[in-house]
Design an enzyme around this catalytic site. Structure first.
Site, PDB file in Angstrom:
ATOM      1  N   ASP A 138       3.016   2.199  -4.865  1.00 19.90           N
ATOM      2  CA  ASP A 138       3.030   2.318  -6.338  1.00 19.90           C
ATOM      3  C   ASP A 138       3.616   3.647  -6.809  1.00 19.90           C
ATOM      4  O   ASP A 138       4.418   3.683  -7.737  1.00 19.90           O
ATOM      5  CB  ASP A 138       1.650   2.018  -6.960  1.00 19.90           C
ATOM      6  CG  ASP A 138       0.515   2.919  -6.522  1.00 19.90           C
ATOM      7  OD1 ASP A 138       0.715   3.747  -5.587  1.00 19.90           O
ATOM      8  OD2 ASP A 138      -0.579   2.806  -7.101  1.00 19.90           O
ATOM      9  N   ALA A 197     -15.607   2.892  -1.332  1.00 24.98           N
ATOM     10  CA  ALA A 197     -15.326   1.764  -0.438  1.00 24.98           C
ATOM     11  C   ALA A 197     -13.872   1.317  -0.528  1.00 24.98           C
ATOM     12  O   ALA A 197     -13.504   0.277   0.011  1.00 24.98           O
ATOM     13  CB  ALA A 197     -16.254   0.601  -0.761  1.00 24.98           C
ATOM     14  N   GLY A 198     -13.049   2.075  -1.268  1.00 27.61           N
ATOM     15  CA  GLY A 198     -11.629   1.713  -1.382  1.00 27.61           C
ATOM     16  C   GLY A 198     -11.398   0.527  -2.291  1.00 27.61           C
ATOM     17  O   GLY A 198     -10.370  -0.132  -2.219  1.00 27.61           O
ATOM     18  N   GLU A 225       0.833  -1.207   0.000  1.00 26.80           N
ATOM     19  CA  GLU A 225       0.000   0.000   0.000  1.00 26.80           C
ATOM     20  C   GLU A 225       0.862   1.249   0.000  1.00 26.80           C
ATOM     21  O   GLU A 225       1.842   1.342   0.753  1.00 26.80           O
ATOM     22  CB  GLU A 225      -0.889  -0.034   1.249  1.00 26.80           C
ATOM     23  CG  GLU A 225      -2.306   0.336   0.990  1.00 26.80           C
ATOM     24  CD  GLU A 225      -3.014  -0.606   0.031  1.00 26.80           C
ATOM     25  OE1 GLU A 225      -3.091  -0.264  -1.179  1.00 26.80           O
ATOM     26  OE2 GLU A 225      -3.499  -1.648   0.463  1.00 26.80           O
ATOM     27  N   GLU A 227      -7.325  10.277 -14.172  1.00 33.50           N
ATOM     28  CA  GLU A 227      -7.590  10.475 -12.746  1.00 33.50           C
ATOM     29  C   GLU A 227      -6.775  11.665 -12.208  1.00 33.50           C
ATOM     30  O   GLU A 227      -7.278  12.465 -11.429  1.00 33.50           O
ATOM     31  CB  GLU A 227      -7.249   9.187 -11.989  1.00 33.50           C
ATOM     32  CG  GLU A 227      -7.578   9.261 -10.540  1.00 33.50           C
ATOM     33  CD  GLU A 227      -8.511   8.156 -10.051  1.00 33.50           C
ATOM     34  OE1 GLU A 227      -8.994   7.335 -10.853  1.00 33.50           O
ATOM     35  OE2 GLU A 227      -8.762   8.142  -8.849  1.00 33.50           O
ATOM     36  N   SER A 239     -13.616   1.824  -7.564  1.00 33.86           N
ATOM     37  CA  SER A 239     -14.737   1.997  -8.496  1.00 33.86           C
ATOM     38  C   SER A 239     -14.336   2.988  -9.594  1.00 33.86           C
ATOM     39  O   SER A 239     -14.776   2.864 -10.736  1.00 33.86           O
ATOM     40  CB  SER A 239     -15.973   2.502  -7.763  1.00 33.86           C
ATOM     41  OG  SER A 239     -15.708   3.738  -7.145  1.00 33.86           O
ATOM     42  N   ASP A 269      -4.244   0.671  -9.484  1.00 32.25           N
ATOM     43  CA  ASP A 269      -5.665   0.355  -9.660  1.00 32.25           C
ATOM     44  C   ASP A 269      -6.008   0.167 -11.134  1.00 32.25           C
ATOM     45  O   ASP A 269      -6.722  -0.758 -11.514  1.00 32.25           O
ATOM     46  CB  ASP A 269      -6.530   1.482  -9.079  1.00 32.25           C
ATOM     47  CG  ASP A 269      -6.241   1.719  -7.612  1.00 32.25           C
ATOM     48  OD1 ASP A 269      -5.568   0.866  -7.001  1.00 32.25           O
ATOM     49  OD2 ASP A 269      -6.684   2.747  -7.085  1.00 32.25           O
ATOM     50  N   TYR A 320      -4.041  12.120   0.634  1.00 35.32           N
ATOM     51  CA  TYR A 320      -3.354  11.249  -0.336  1.00 35.32           C
ATOM     52  C   TYR A 320      -2.225  12.017  -1.035  1.00 35.32           C
ATOM     53  O   TYR A 320      -1.069  11.568  -1.053  1.00 35.32           O
ATOM     54  CB  TYR A 320      -4.350  10.715  -1.370  1.00 35.32           C
ATOM     55  CG  TYR A 320      -3.726   9.715  -2.320  1.00 35.32           C
ATOM     56  CD1 TYR A 320      -3.733   8.358  -2.039  1.00 35.32           C
ATOM     57  CD2 TYR A 320      -3.110  10.129  -3.500  1.00 35.32           C
ATOM     58  CE1 TYR A 320      -3.151   7.432  -2.894  1.00 35.32           C
ATOM     59  CE2 TYR A 320      -2.520   9.224  -4.360  1.00 35.32           C
ATOM     60  CZ  TYR A 320      -2.551   7.881  -4.051  1.00 35.32           C
ATOM     61  OH  TYR A 320      -1.961   6.977  -4.910  1.00 35.32           O
TER      62      TYR A 320
HETATM   63  C1  GLA Z   1      -5.278   4.417  -4.223  1.00 36.53           C
HETATM   64  C2  GLA Z   1      -4.488   4.814  -5.466  1.00 36.53           C
HETATM   65  C3  GLA Z   1      -3.415   3.777  -5.793  1.00 36.53           C
HETATM   66  C4  GLA Z   1      -2.559   3.457  -4.567  1.00 36.53           C
HETATM   67  C5  GLA Z   1      -3.433   3.172  -3.353  1.00 36.53           C
HETATM   68  C6  GLA Z   1      -2.631   3.012  -2.092  1.00 36.53           C
HETATM   69  O1  GLA Z   1      -6.023   3.259  -4.461  1.00 36.53           O
HETATM   70  O2  GLA Z   1      -5.347   4.954  -6.564  1.00 36.53           O
HETATM   71  O3  GLA Z   1      -2.626   4.230  -6.860  1.00 36.53           O
HETATM   72  O4  GLA Z   1      -1.647   4.481  -4.317  1.00 36.53           O
HETATM   73  O5  GLA Z   1      -4.394   4.187  -3.136  1.00 36.53           O
HETATM   74  O6  GLA Z   1      -1.819   1.888  -2.172  1.00 36.53           O
END
Ligand code: GLA
Length: 394
Positions: free
Chosen positions: A42, A127-128, A39, A164, A131, A176, A225
């Protein structure tokens, strides 16, 4: 059981027919994801181990003879845009993901034809579970096919990431979009986010994956973030004064960071510590998964959660409660938050036959700070994005 990918696509096609009075020409679909481990690595050029899930977004499209994108008429998401004027909305809207993808596709040099679009899906929002990536990828696959473009999948994933950044304001990494594009049924993906080399790692038989959505929603855009990303960059800048040639935290080993930690202020030091140790955990987890060593894998999941909670500070009391409840349940290998954090979902890996017990425990024991209820279910690992031509009446 979650509805099949095929039935989600069928829903999008039926809704399209109902609202536009004709069959679409193309339907594409793309899945949400869980991240098993890795996590916030990336965007530090590191490693991740995500998997695509059996929740997806489908996008049905048909050409129009003007230059408009007309989306989901007759629903709350009703919207229409000229392809000649695509901008991010001021208020941040779900349509930004579609218009962002369309705008970047056009930015490659070929104007798109106008299109009627119907979007339908079951990846829960906020919801992480990505989506937004599912919507971007399904849109991209649909518009690429409709317009007869040839864009390789990795480039498509990158284009969606760019959408994005530019249209949703989140400086996300590539994870993602990449897994939504290239996931494989019953496999996780070990992805090197620097070279984009990847390998599908089979999920051993005899395990179940439980997803638990905290119900706590927190928009990523413009928030912590992007700030975390900045803190990592600060760390690299300072460390590079002693480590010649490093360009990302990927290049720093836990031992090097340990030796040089005195250079960093406490917050930046903790952020770097998480990333550097998490990269190492991903590599070890992928090895454990290949060897079927699930207790080692589970231990690394717990370590990852702790690091995200203490050092990266992206967990929340609700996610911590879920991980604790999972750890107290029988037949559990490991649990951790998944995705960006600040709310969203946690995942739990159990022995076959034990997911039900975990679900019961979470339903009984979970309560959000503001009365949120958990949404808990078993998830299976699915394929990445697909697209097909629609045969009217079929
Ligand atoms: C979100 C971002 C990803 C990644 C995660 C954390 O999902 O879209 O690129 O950085 O957070 O691992």
């Amino acid at each position: 059981m979650s509805p099949s990918r095929h039935s989600i696509e069928q829903e999008a096609v039926s809704a399209y027919v109902k609202h536009f009075g004709a069959s679409p020409q193309v339907v594409a679909s793309a899945p949400g994801r869980v991240n098993l481990i890795g996590e916030h690595t990336d965007y530090n050029d590191g490693f991740v181990l995500p998997a695509a899930i059996d929740r997806a977004t489908a996008v049905a499209v048909g050409a129009r003879d003007d230059d408009r994108l007309v989306m989901n008429p007759g629903s709350a998401q009703d919207a229409s845009f000229s392809l000649a004027r695509l901008y991010p909305s001021e208020q941040r809207a779900w349509t930004d993901y579609l218009t962002g993808v369309a705008s970047l596709l056009q930015g490659r040099g070929t104007p798109l034809c106008g299109a009627n679009v119907y979007v339908y899906g079951n990846v829960p929002r906020g919801a992480g579970l990505s989506s937004s990536a599912a919507l971007e990828l399904a849109t991209a696959f649909a518009l690429i096919e409709l317009n007869g473009l040839a864009i390789p999948p990795v480039e498509t994933a990158r284009l969606c990431q760019q959408a994005e950044h530019e249209f949703a304001g989140v400086k996300c990494g590539i994870m993602d979009q990449f897994i939504s594009c290239l996931g494989r049924k019953n496999h996780a993906m070990l992805l090197d986010c620097r070279s984009l080399a990847y390998e599908h790692v089979p999920i051993p038989a005899g395990v179940e994956l439980v997803v638990c959505d905290t119900g706590v929603k927190r928009a990523l855009a413009g928030s912590e973030y992007n700030q975390r990303r900045e803190e990592c960059n600060t760390g690299v800048r300072i460390l590079s004064s002693k480590l010649a040639g490093i360009t990302a935290l990927r290049d720093v080993s836990p031992a090097q960071l340990h030796d040089l930690q005195g250079l960093l202020d406490p917050v930046v030091r903790r952020r770097c510590m998480h990333v550097v140790t998490e990269n190492d955990r991903v590599v070890r987890s992928a090895r454990a998964l290949r060897e079927g060593n699930l207790s080692e894998f589970g231990k690394l999941m717990y370590d990852s959660h702790l690091s995200l909670r203490r050092d990266y500070e992206v967990s929340c009391p609700e996610l911590d409660l879920i991980v604790d409840l999972c750890a107290e349940s029988d037949g559990v290998y490991g649990a951790r938050m998944t995705g960006a954090g600040f709310g969203g979902s946690a995942i739990c890996l159990t022995k076959q036959g034990f997911a039900e017990g975990v679900i019961a425990r979470l339903n009984a024991g979970y309560h959000g700070k503001n009365g949120e209820k958990a949404s808990v279910y078993v998830c299976s690992i699915d394929d990445g994005a697909t697209v097909k031509r629609v045969t009217p009446g079929a």
